[in-house]
Write a protein that holds these residues in place. Sequence first.
Motif, PDB file in Angstrom:
ATOM      1  N   GLN A 133      -1.545  65.735  76.969  1.00 15.80           N
ATOM      2  CA  GLN A 133      -1.486  65.001  75.699  1.00 15.80           C
ATOM      3  C   GLN A 133      -1.936  63.556  75.897  1.00 15.80           C
ATOM      4  O   GLN A 133      -2.730  63.023  75.129  1.00 15.80           O
ATOM      5  CB  GLN A 133      -0.048  64.986  75.182  1.00 15.80           C
ATOM      6  CG  GLN A 133       0.176  65.818  73.957  1.00 15.80           C
ATOM      7  CD  GLN A 133       1.640  65.756  73.535  1.00 15.80           C
ATOM      8  OE1 GLN A 133       2.535  65.526  74.368  1.00 15.80           O
ATOM      9  NE2 GLN A 133       1.891  65.955  72.263  1.00 15.80           N
ATOM     10  N   SER A 134      -1.421  62.937  76.946  1.00 17.29           N
ATOM     11  CA  SER A 134      -1.781  61.550  77.242  1.00 17.29           C
ATOM     12  C   SER A 134      -3.270  61.418  77.439  1.00 17.29           C
ATOM     13  O   SER A 134      -3.920  60.515  76.916  1.00 17.29           O
ATOM     14  CB  SER A 134      -1.096  61.077  78.523  1.00 17.29           C
ATOM     15  OG  SER A 134       0.264  60.899  78.305  1.00 17.29           O
ATOM     16  N   GLN A 135      -3.787  62.358  78.218  1.00 15.36           N
ATOM     17  CA  GLN A 135      -5.210  62.264  78.501  1.00 15.36           C
ATOM     18  C   GLN A 135      -6.015  62.415  77.213  1.00 15.36           C
ATOM     19  O   GLN A 135      -6.944  61.654  76.961  1.00 15.36           O
ATOM     20  CB  GLN A 135      -5.614  63.358  79.500  1.00 15.36           C
ATOM     21  CG  GLN A 135      -6.984  63.118  80.052  1.00 15.36           C
ATOM     22  CD  GLN A 135      -7.670  64.391  80.494  1.00 15.36           C
ATOM     23  OE1 GLN A 135      -7.544  65.430  79.858  1.00 15.36           O
ATOM     24  NE2 GLN A 135      -8.387  64.307  81.596  1.00 15.36           N
ATOM     25  N   PHE A 136      -5.622  63.352  76.400  1.00 19.84           N
ATOM     26  CA  PHE A 136      -6.399  63.628  75.202  1.00 19.84           C
ATOM     27  C   PHE A 136      -6.317  62.472  74.205  1.00 19.84           C
ATOM     28  O   PHE A 136      -7.313  62.057  73.631  1.00 19.84           O
ATOM     29  CB  PHE A 136      -5.927  64.941  74.560  1.00 19.84           C
ATOM     30  CG  PHE A 136      -6.920  65.481  73.585  1.00 19.84           C
ATOM     31  CD1 PHE A 136      -8.111  66.040  74.041  1.00 19.84           C
ATOM     32  CD2 PHE A 136      -6.703  65.393  72.224  1.00 19.84           C
ATOM     33  CE1 PHE A 136      -9.053  66.508  73.153  1.00 19.84           C
ATOM     34  CE2 PHE A 136      -7.639  65.863  71.330  1.00 19.84           C
ATOM     35  CZ  PHE A 136      -8.822  66.432  71.789  1.00 19.84           C
ATOM     36  N   LEU A 137      -5.076  61.916  74.063  1.00 17.49           N
ATOM     37  CA  LEU A 137      -4.919  60.794  73.129  1.00 17.49           C
ATOM     38  C   LEU A 137      -5.713  59.587  73.591  1.00 17.49           C
ATOM     39  O   LEU A 137      -6.355  58.906  72.792  1.00 17.49           O
ATOM     40  CB  LEU A 137      -3.440  60.429  72.998  1.00 17.49           C
ATOM     41  CG  LEU A 137      -2.642  61.303  72.036  1.00 17.49           C
ATOM     42  CD1 LEU A 137      -1.172  60.934  72.110  1.00 17.49           C
ATOM     43  CD2 LEU A 137      -3.167  61.145  70.611  1.00 17.49           C
ATOM     44  N   SER A 138      -5.703  59.353  74.885  1.00  9.81           N
ATOM     45  CA  SER A 138      -6.421  58.167  75.343  1.00  9.81           C
ATOM     46  C   SER A 138      -7.929  58.388  75.207  1.00  9.81           C
ATOM     47  O   SER A 138      -8.687  57.465  74.936  1.00  9.81           O
ATOM     48  CB  SER A 138      -6.005  57.770  76.760  1.00  9.81           C
ATOM     49  OG  SER A 138      -6.883  58.270  77.710  1.00  9.81           O
ATOM     50  N   LEU A 153      -2.056  54.117  72.166  1.00  7.21           N
ATOM     51  CA  LEU A 153      -1.817  55.527  71.870  1.00  7.21           C
ATOM     52  C   LEU A 153      -0.954  56.190  72.927  1.00  7.21           C
ATOM     53  O   LEU A 153      -0.258  57.160  72.664  1.00  7.21           O
ATOM     54  CB  LEU A 153      -3.146  56.280  71.764  1.00  7.21           C
ATOM     55  CG  LEU A 153      -3.873  56.176  70.423  1.00  7.21           C
ATOM     56  CD1 LEU A 153      -5.235  56.846  70.516  1.00  7.21           C
ATOM     57  CD2 LEU A 153      -3.052  56.817  69.324  1.00  7.21           C
ATOM     58  N   THR A 154      -1.013  55.686  74.158  1.00  6.84           N
ATOM     59  CA  THR A 154      -0.277  56.347  75.231  1.00  6.84           C
ATOM     60  C   THR A 154       0.959  55.558  75.652  1.00  6.84           C
ATOM     61  O   THR A 154       1.546  55.837  76.681  1.00  6.84           O
ATOM     62  CB  THR A 154      -1.187  56.543  76.457  1.00  6.84           C
ATOM     63  OG1 THR A 154      -1.819  55.297  76.747  1.00  6.84           O
ATOM     64  CG2 THR A 154      -2.239  57.592  76.192  1.00  6.84           C
ATOM     65  N   SER A 155       1.316  54.551  74.846  1.00  8.66           N
ATOM     66  CA  SER A 155       2.490  53.776  75.235  1.00  8.66           C
ATOM     67  C   SER A 155       3.369  53.579  74.009  1.00  8.66           C
ATOM     68  O   SER A 155       2.879  53.526  72.887  1.00  8.66           O
ATOM     69  CB  SER A 155       2.029  52.423  75.801  1.00  8.66           C
ATOM     70  OG  SER A 155       2.936  51.410  75.435  1.00  8.66           O
ATOM     71  N   VAL A 172      -5.264  61.409  84.128  1.00 16.54           N
ATOM     72  CA  VAL A 172      -5.183  60.911  82.757  1.00 16.54           C
ATOM     73  C   VAL A 172      -6.382  60.010  82.435  1.00 16.54           C
ATOM     74  O   VAL A 172      -6.911  60.044  81.336  1.00 16.54           O
ATOM     75  CB  VAL A 172      -3.842  60.177  82.527  1.00 16.54           C
ATOM     76  CG1 VAL A 172      -3.852  59.419  81.213  1.00 16.54           C
ATOM     77  CG2 VAL A 172      -2.705  61.176  82.556  1.00 16.54           C
ATOM     78  N   THR A 173      -6.825  59.220  83.412  1.00 18.62           N
ATOM     79  CA  THR A 173      -7.999  58.368  83.161  1.00 18.62           C
ATOM     80  C   THR A 173      -9.300  59.113  83.468  1.00 18.62           C
ATOM     81  O   THR A 173     -10.345  58.501  83.599  1.00 18.62           O
ATOM     82  CB  THR A 173      -7.942  57.086  84.019  1.00 18.62           C
ATOM     83  OG1 THR A 173      -7.869  57.488  85.394  1.00 18.62           O
ATOM     84  CG2 THR A 173      -6.741  56.231  83.688  1.00 18.62           C
TER      85      THR A 173
END
Lengths: 303, 257
Positions: free
Chosen positions: B142-147, B217-219, B50-51
């Motif tokens: 999704q998380s990766q992209f949003l962050s 965005l991811t929380s 994700v990071t």
Amino acid sequence: MADTILNVEHLNKNFGSKQVLKDVSFSVQTGHIVGLVGPNGAGKSTIMKAVLGLFNYASGKITIDGDSVSPTSHKAMDKVGALIEYPGIYPFLSGMQHLKLFSKDATSQDQIDDIVDKMKMTSYINRKAKNYSLGMKQKLGIALALVNRPKFVILDEPMNGLDPQANKDLRTIILELAKQGTTFLISSHILSELEKLIDDLVVIDKGQIVYTQSMAALESGGKKLLVVKTSDDAKAKDVLAQGGYQLDKAAEVSIVEKDDTKMADVIKLLSDNGIDIEDVQHVHSDLETSLLALLRNDKVKES
Amino acid sequence: MITLVKQEMYKLGHKKSTWAVSVALLVIMTIFAVLSKTHPKYWGQKDMFVTMYTGGSWVVLFLIAACSSIIAMEFQYGTIKELLYRKYYRGEILVSKWITMLIYSIYFYLITFVYSLLLKVVLYNGSFKLSDTYANNQSIIQSQFLSLIGQFVSVWLVLSLVLLLANIFKSTAAAISIGIIGYFALSVVSGLMFVLMQKWNWLKWNPLNMMNLPAQLTSDTYHKMTLLSTPEMVCGSLVYTAIFMAISYVVFKRRSV
Ligand SMILES: Nc1ncnc2c1ncn2[C@@H]1O[C@H](COP(=O)(O)OP(=O)(O)OP(=O)(O)O)[C@@H](O)[C@H]1O
Ligand SMILES: [Mg+2]
């Protein structure tokens, strides 16, 4: 009135409270090579930067080819090439890459190669520019000013650091381009070089124009002297004065040459009076002498 | 304008550091990917993906350096005169540099994103799926992209400040140090900032708070600390970026060279 490419009218410029240019007006005729000379800090570079639209000025008007120039009006710059003070160089690019970067779409590789060849830069043009010597950088700066074949070229001390051969090459290039119609405004402290190039002279001192003339007028205005070394200088002076010759105020015997002054007559007159002549010399006042006299006598005061 | 952007790209492309940095980025990401494969206890496999295998943080550093140098180098090398006396307007020169940096930032985020996908496929094909739930009911991808999007917006807030500082100080060093310190100061001062914001509500509009966008965005709970909704944060970031850019523009136009 002849066709002028650059017109500067009543230009005033301050840096803070210091007035650097005071009511500067001059014009440059199309196809001429104009020398801009004056002491250090007189404002030569400042004038050139203003003409290039690099700063705001307090008042005045600058036009190039009829288009006015200011930091917000750069249309005329399309016709201008310049080198100001020292060339700006990207250490990570080679000389050739600099030329490619700054050349217009209309400038062909042949034109680039041509200027490189004329400036004799071929052997190192593909080396990184950060390793160039002072003179090599200077040549690159000149090449950058000329590469797009501009109508009007501004060169600020272009001879800086150039060796005698490069100086001569530069002179050839400038004269050739001028013959084809390119106009030059050149500042330099190397007056002996400048003298061989320029058609007109603009002299500036402490931010004010003190003199504008064509070189032809300057040369004809300068005195030509006939300097004679004799066995008895005091007596020679008397004899010559009585003979109707005009003498220059100097320690040596120096006769102001007029159109009808003949060396033979002078020699005859002196030898008739029993004075031996040891040496005779023609002395022309060159640009340097004229300029120094001019600057010594000008009435410009520091404000 | 297109000519000017091309010229800026030409300069950027001929700098060794541009390519060295890209290679370094990929090497570092690979190292972290391998580490998280061999030591999943310390570097969680999903977290690392994700990071983007720490790629995002490095990209920030590289972009700060690039933005400060694209402005300050012209003053440093004395090439600013050559740039400015041409037929182009001053504003165009500056905007062409901004566009170049925008393209450069997109390039960086793109290679980081693509390379992280590649690493995932090569090293972790069997370990987890991109559609697995990560946090906040979002899938991993999704998380990766949003962050990534959040990082992009908040990085540009920092970059606009760096571009402004480079313009004012004409020095690469000053702009880089303030930019980097500013960016990483966030983690140091955010605790204190959140406390102060509870007391003085208007402080939530300070630019450092905007930098929490990627986290928010991811929380699903972060907005309780930032006191701002996500759209408010996005708008806030964009407004600050615009303000810094506008000041740069004015400073650059009035500069004597
Ligand atoms: N950016 C600046 N800020 C303040 N003063 C300046 C600036 N640039 C030039 N000056 C001042 O303006 C005056 C004219 O400078 P300029 O560079 O035009 O002289 P110059 O005739 O080109 O001299 P040189 O022969 O030494 O090149 C000098 O007194 C200088 O101190
Ligand atoms: Mg000068």
